[in-house]
Design a protein around this motif. Sequence first.
Motif, PDB file in Angstrom:
ATOM      1  N   LYS A   8      60.336  34.739  40.585  1.00 22.15           N
ATOM      2  CA  LYS A   8      59.730  35.959  41.119  1.00 22.15           C
ATOM      3  C   LYS A   8      58.610  36.413  40.199  1.00 22.15           C
ATOM      4  CE  LYS A   8      60.776  40.551  42.933  1.00 22.15           C
ATOM      5  NZ  LYS A   8      60.054  40.276  44.194  1.00 22.15           N
ATOM      6  N   PRO A   9      57.448  36.770  40.750  1.00 20.28           N
ATOM      7  CA  PRO A   9      56.330  37.229  39.924  1.00 20.28           C
ATOM      8  C   PRO A   9      56.694  38.462  39.106  1.00 20.28           C
ATOM      9  CG  PRO A   9      55.592  36.714  42.143  1.00 20.28           C
ATOM     10  CD  PRO A   9      57.087  36.678  42.172  1.00 20.28           C
ATOM     11  N   LYS A  10      56.139  38.544  37.916  1.00 18.10           N
ATOM     12  CA  LYS A  10      56.387  39.694  37.042  1.00 18.10           C
ATOM     13  C   LYS A  10      55.569  40.897  37.493  1.00 18.10           C
ATOM     14  CE  LYS A  10      57.349  36.740  33.050  1.00 18.10           C
ATOM     15  NZ  LYS A  10      56.882  36.276  31.714  1.00 18.10           N
ATOM     16  N   ASP A  11      56.086  42.071  37.191  1.00 22.54           N
ATOM     17  CA  ASP A  11      55.380  43.294  37.576  1.00 22.54           C
ATOM     18  C   ASP A  11      53.964  43.326  37.018  1.00 22.54           C
ATOM     19  OD1 ASP A  11      57.577  44.144  38.947  1.00 22.54           O
ATOM     20  OD2 ASP A  11      58.278  45.536  37.403  1.00 22.54           O
ATOM     21  N   ASP A  12      53.769  42.840  35.802  1.00 19.20           N
ATOM     22  CA  ASP A  12      52.448  42.873  35.180  1.00 19.20           C
ATOM     23  C   ASP A  12      51.460  41.914  35.834  1.00 19.20           C
ATOM     24  OD1 ASP A  12      53.327  44.771  33.425  1.00 19.20           O
ATOM     25  OD2 ASP A  12      53.674  43.394  31.760  1.00 19.20           O
ATOM     26  N   MET A  13      51.959  41.004  36.657  1.00 20.42           N
ATOM     27  CA  MET A  13      51.069  40.075  37.369  1.00 20.42           C
ATOM     28  C   MET A  13      50.462  40.728  38.605  1.00 20.42           C
ATOM     29  SD  MET A  13      53.280  36.544  37.303  1.00 20.42           S
ATOM     30  CE  MET A  13      53.547  35.581  35.805  1.00 20.42           C
ATOM     31  N   ASN A  14      51.360  41.326  39.414  1.00 17.55           N
ATOM     32  CA  ASN A  14      50.907  41.854  40.710  1.00 17.55           C
ATOM     33  C   ASN A  14      51.835  42.932  41.263  1.00 17.55           C
ATOM     34  OD1 ASN A  14      53.141  40.263  41.335  1.00 17.55           O
ATOM     35  ND2 ASN A  14      52.265  39.565  43.273  1.00 17.55           N
ATOM     36  N   GLY A  15      52.549  43.598  40.373  1.00 17.39           N
ATOM     37  CA  GLY A  15      53.501  44.606  40.829  1.00 17.39           C
ATOM     38  C   GLY A  15      54.812  44.015  41.294  1.00 17.39           C
TER      39      GLY A  15
ATOM     40  N   PRO B 250      49.908  37.665  46.176  1.00 17.03           N
ATOM     41  CA  PRO B 250      49.156  38.846  46.609  1.00 17.03           C
ATOM     42  C   PRO B 250      48.924  39.870  45.492  1.00 17.03           C
ATOM     43  CG  PRO B 250      51.126  38.456  47.954  1.00 17.03           C
ATOM     44  CD  PRO B 250      51.261  37.654  46.710  1.00 17.03           C
ATOM     45  N   LYS B 251      47.817  40.580  45.634  1.00 12.88           N
ATOM     46  CA  LYS B 251      47.520  41.791  44.856  1.00 12.88           C
ATOM     47  C   LYS B 251      47.639  41.582  43.344  1.00 12.88           C
ATOM     48  CE  LYS B 251      48.842  44.590  48.815  1.00 12.88           C
ATOM     49  NZ  LYS B 251      49.705  45.640  49.372  1.00 12.88           N
ATOM     50  N   VAL B 252      47.001  40.527  42.866  1.00 11.93           N
ATOM     51  CA  VAL B 252      46.984  40.216  41.437  1.00 11.93           C
ATOM     52  C   VAL B 252      46.107  41.240  40.708  1.00 11.93           C
ATOM     53  CG1 VAL B 252      46.423  38.448  39.726  1.00 11.93           C
ATOM     54  CG2 VAL B 252      47.251  37.773  41.996  1.00 11.93           C
ATOM     55  N   THR B 253      46.508  41.640  39.516  1.00 12.44           N
ATOM     56  CA  THR B 253      45.721  42.607  38.753  1.00 12.44           C
ATOM     57  C   THR B 253      44.365  42.011  38.377  1.00 12.44           C
ATOM     58  OG1 THR B 253      46.540  41.880  36.588  1.00 12.44           O
ATOM     59  CG2 THR B 253      47.837  43.570  37.755  1.00 12.44           C
ATOM     60  N   ASP B 254      43.390  42.873  38.158  1.00 11.91           N
ATOM     61  CA  ASP B 254      42.040  42.417  37.809  1.00 11.91           C
ATOM     62  C   ASP B 254      42.051  41.554  36.548  1.00 11.91           C
ATOM     63  OD1 ASP B 254      40.946  43.710  39.969  1.00 11.91           O
ATOM     64  OD2 ASP B 254      40.186  45.424  38.833  1.00 11.91           O
ATOM     65  N   SER B 255      42.796  41.997  35.531  1.00  9.63           N
ATOM     66  CA  SER B 255      42.779  41.286  34.255  1.00  9.63           C
ATOM     67  C   SER B 255      43.382  39.888  34.377  1.00  9.63           C
ATOM     68  CB  SER B 255      43.524  42.092  33.180  1.00  9.63           C
ATOM     69  OG  SER B 255      44.872  42.334  33.557  1.00  9.63           O
ATOM     70  N   VAL B 256      44.493  39.764  35.103  1.00 14.85           N
ATOM     71  CA  VAL B 256      45.132  38.456  35.280  1.00 14.85           C
ATOM     72  C   VAL B 256      44.281  37.563  36.178  1.00 14.85           C
ATOM     73  CG1 VAL B 256      47.161  37.251  36.185  1.00 14.85           C
ATOM     74  CG2 VAL B 256      47.444  39.358  34.870  1.00 14.85           C
ATOM     75  N   CYS B 257      43.722  38.128  37.231  1.00 15.62           N
ATOM     76  CA  CYS B 257      42.869  37.374  38.152  1.00 15.62           C
ATOM     77  C   CYS B 257      41.668  36.797  37.397  1.00 15.62           C
ATOM     78  CB  CYS B 257      42.391  38.290  39.273  1.00 15.62           C
ATOM     79  SG  CYS B 257      41.584  37.463  40.665  1.00 15.62           S
ATOM     80  N   ALA B 258      41.059  37.621  36.554  1.00 18.33           N
ATOM     81  CA  ALA B 258      39.892  37.174  35.783  1.00 18.33           C
ATOM     82  C   ALA B 258      40.267  36.047  34.824  1.00 18.33           C
ATOM     83  CB  ALA B 258      39.300  38.352  35.017  1.00 18.33           C
ATOM     84  N   LYS B 259      41.435  36.145  34.190  1.00 17.25           N
ATOM     85  CA  LYS B 259      41.862  35.112  33.241  1.00 17.25           C
ATOM     86  C   LYS B 259      42.212  33.796  33.951  1.00 17.25           C
ATOM     87  CE  LYS B 259      41.337  37.139  29.315  1.00 17.25           C
ATOM     88  NZ  LYS B 259      40.274  36.632  28.400  1.00 17.25           N
ATOM     89  N   ILE B 260      42.735  33.893  35.167  1.00 13.48           N
ATOM     90  CA  ILE B 260      43.011  32.683  35.954  1.00 13.48           C
ATOM     91  C   ILE B 260      41.703  31.922  36.172  1.00 13.48           C
ATOM     92  CG2 ILE B 260      43.628  31.832  38.255  1.00 13.48           C
ATOM     93  CD1 ILE B 260      45.742  34.066  38.355  1.00 13.48           C
ATOM     94  N   ASN B 261      40.688  32.639  36.628  1.00 13.40           N
ATOM     95  CA  ASN B 261      39.404  31.990  36.899  1.00 13.40           C
ATOM     96  C   ASN B 261      38.737  31.485  35.623  1.00 13.40           C
ATOM     97  OD1 ASN B 261      39.712  32.454  39.619  1.00 13.40           O
ATOM     98  ND2 ASN B 261      38.527  34.334  39.623  1.00 13.40           N
TER      99      ASN B 261
END
Length: 232
Positions: A113-120, A150-161
């Motif tokens: 299960k995704p962590k809260d800090d990833m996408n809630g 879904p709904k990944v945080t800006d900071s995590v999304c940016a680091k993925i890319n």
Amino acid sequence: MEQKNNKERGSVIFIILIAVALFAALSFATTRGMRGGESGVEKEQAKLLATEIIQYTNSLQTAIQMMQIDGVNDEDISFHADFWGHTDYKHAVAQPEENRVFSPSGGGVNYTKPKDDMNGGADWVFTGDNRASLGSEIGTTEADLIMVLPKVTDSVCAKINDDLVGSETIPDEIDFFSLVKFNGTFAAGTKLDIAETDYADLQMGCLRSKAGAGTTQTAPGKNYFYAVLIER
């Protein structure tokens, strides 16, 4: 005598004022340093979460590839499991355990299960209702099997890319894409597409949706991590 005492009192007051000024300067420097440290910690945490997402995705891709090698057809791959608490992934004809991604007899993947800090903490979505067309068509015009966070945080999304293409830019999706859960039926009703040339033909990344509504479509202004599991 009185003049001497006045001079001494003046010196003491002057020393106190200097001490207060030095203390204020030290407090400001310490607070600023702490803020900088927190920012660094947050960036490092985002990087670690991004790595977790990519590694988990790789494990799903590998598992499905092995299932295909074992002879499981694309339409027969099943994400149904009791832990979901719903039957949205259940095929019209129940699939045997060896066709189930999250079964020890099938893909052997443990659902994380995704962590809260990833996408809630919102669950992963596995969908066969989109065709990936990132700059150019991935595979054919048939729908692909895609996993979405879904709904990944800006900071995590940016680091993925940043990890995938060396840029923290979050590209805009051309329109929106479907989040209908896969139950054995592919439907190329919507197209997952972006205009950013750096992401052309990339089968994994994080983007920002421009449109969409309801629970079966992406929401405008929200970030979505995607990965193509089966290119068709």
